[in-house]
Design an enzyme around this catalytic site. Structure first.
Site, PDB file in Angstrom:
ATOM      1  CG  PHE A 156      -1.185  -3.489  -4.069  1.00 11.50           C
ATOM      2  CD1 PHE A 156      -2.000  -2.548  -3.438  1.00 11.50           C
ATOM      3  CD2 PHE A 156       0.224  -3.057  -4.396  1.00 11.50           C
ATOM      4  CE1 PHE A 156      -1.259  -1.299  -2.779  1.00 11.50           C
ATOM      5  CE2 PHE A 156       0.504  -1.836  -4.095  1.00 11.50           C
ATOM      6  CZ  PHE A 156      -0.041  -0.850  -3.360  1.00 11.50           C
TER       7      PHE A 156
ATOM      8  CG  ASP B  90       1.816  -8.553  -1.898  1.00 13.56           C
ATOM      9  OD1 ASP B  90       1.786  -8.533  -0.656  1.00 13.56           O
ATOM     10  OD2 ASP B  90       2.190  -8.118  -2.667  1.00 13.56           O
TER      11      ASP B  90
ATOM     12  CE1 TYR C 151       3.465   0.304   2.997  1.00 16.94           C
ATOM     13  CE2 TYR C 151       5.979  -0.250   2.528  1.00 16.94           C
ATOM     14  CZ  TYR C 151       4.616  -0.061   2.216  1.00 16.94           C
ATOM     15  OH  TYR C 151       4.240  -0.046   0.994  1.00 16.94           O
ATOM     16  CE  LYS C 152       0.631  -1.469   2.582  1.00 15.17           C
ATOM     17  NZ  LYS C 152       0.499  -2.443   1.247  1.00 15.17           N
TER      18      LYS C 152
ATOM     19  NE  ARG D  84      -7.660   0.965   2.091  1.00 18.53           N
ATOM     20  CZ  ARG D  84      -6.402   0.558   1.804  1.00 18.53           C
ATOM     21  NH1 ARG D  84      -6.069  -0.435   1.140  1.00 18.53           N
ATOM     22  NH2 ARG D  84      -5.354   1.494   2.078  1.00 18.53           N
TER      23      ARG D  84
END
Ligand SMILES: *Cc1c(COP(=O)(O)O)cnc(C)c1O
Length: 378
Positions: free
Chosen positions: A101, A178, A203-204, A352
């Site tokens: 990321f 991560d 928050y995902k 995605r």
């Protein structure tokens, strides 16, 4: 106040939905606590970074007292990278992969520029992600830290956490995972894998809300010897003594920096509570079933029209999203939005589709893939 029920939302891997309980909880924190208790509310707010951390811990296979919630994933990642480098004096390399990321890569790049460390880049297979053999090929006695995403944000490949951690330890290096696309989505066992350090967002898949603070994990045995580079007052022993010198707390609290965002932290607490209530094994089972439906539909409908499945085929090696490659991925994603199907696009060509098991319905997967099919048939 909630999204149109006809919306097909396949982006819970970027921003999870709003849980019903979160509205009430925030309203209570606003009106009763901030509005009514004022400064007195800090008597209980002060524990939130640890209590929310302890609620996250079982979702990632961590023990009580090894997780705290504060700051962003980026800041926590920076803190733990520096702590790891300091814990391996004499070693000067960080291993990560080019598909990691961006914020992780940039933080590593920034450290390399400031701290006279070098970056050892892994060029992993873009679909299967970094493999143990890729890591083994770049390890030696100069490597202080190996840091990777457990689930790839592009292909959703799940890295072999146990094998990679073992290889790094055999070379004397520490490992920082991560978990941003893992927690609340796939099974993670930091303790069994003997992972040293981890970070991740709330928050995902944890549905903590936009900008909700992130968590960090430090294995118990490292807590007394590792130190955050940010010597804030929240990490201080007896912070209200306001003493002249920084003496870090003996435990996970030493990795806190400053005052946490309470409204966002209580929202994260509710999101995490919902995941804990459902249980990660049920969540993972539904996530795999959603993913398998999506793969089957993609093979039947989209592959003959020029799209490719750009995620691992084995559901055990795939997280909870599916990447579909198409030369006009960007245009397709925008056209899907126009038809009420929300996915996202990652350059150069990936659409995605995220399946957040607590919220995503099988009909949404069906309708989302059907929308793509209809766009491709024009
Ligand atoms: C989403 C995500 C982040 C986000 O970091 P922020 O500091 O919250 O912006 C970090 N790492 C990974 C792997 C992510 O997927």
């Amino acid at each position: 106040m909630f999204a149109d029920p006809s919306l097909v939302y396949l982006d819970g891997n970027s921003l999870g939905r709003l849980p019903v309980a979160t509205r009430q909880r925030i309203a209570h924190t606003l009106e009763v606590e901030w509005g009514g208790e004022l400064i007195g509310a800090w008597d209980h707010w002060i524990d939130l970074p640890r209590t929310v951390g302890d609620r996250i811990a079982p979702l990632i296979g961590a023990a009580r007292g090894t997780v705290v919630v504060s700051d962003s994933t980026t800041v926590n990642f920076y803190k733990l990278c520096v702590a790891a480098l300091d814990a391996r004096p004499g070693r000067s390399a960080i291993v990560t992969d080019r598909g990691n990321f961006p914020t992780d890569r940039y933080v590593v790049e920034g450290l390399a520029a400031r701290q006279r460390v070098t970056t050892r880049w892994i060029d992993a297979d873009p679909i299967e992600g970094p493999q143990p053999a890729d890591v083994a090929a770049v390890l030696d006695t100069d490597v202080a830290l190996v840091t990777l995403s457990h689930v790839s944000y592009t292909s959703a490949a799940v890295a072999d956490m146990a094998a990679i951690t073992r290889l790094a330890h055999d070379a004397g290096a520490l490992v920082l995972w991560d978990l941003s696309h893992s927690a609340g989505a796939v099974t993670v066992d930091l303790t069994a894998c003997r992972a040293d350090l981890a970070v991740g967002c709330t928050y995902k898949y944890l549905n903590g809300g936009p900008g909700a603070p992130a968590y960090l994990y430090v294995r118990a045995e490292h807590q007394a010897s590792m130190r955050s580079p940010i010597w804030g007052w929240w990490g201080q022993t007896d912070m209200f003594a306001m003493g002249p010198l920084h003496e870090p707390l003996p435990d996970i609290g030493r990795f806190l920096a400053g005052t946490p965002p309470v409204l966002a932290l209580v929202a994260a607490d509710e999101g995490v509570a919902l995941v804990a209530e459902a249980g990660i094994s049920a969540i993972r089972a539904k996530g795999m079933a959603l993913g398998e439906l999506a793969v089957a539909l993609a093979d039947e409908w989209l592959v003959p029209l020029g799209a490719r499945v750009s995620s691992p085929r084995d559901p055990h090696r795939r997280g909870n999203h599916l990447a579909i490659a198409h030369p006009d991925g960007e245009g397709l994603q925008a056209a899907m939005r126009g038809k009420g199907v929300i996915g996202d696009f990652r350059r150069p060509n990936l659409v995605r589709l995220g399946f957040s098991p607590l919220a995503t319905r099988f009909t949404e997967v069906f309708d989302g893939l059907a929308c793509l099919r209809d766009l491709l048939t024009g």
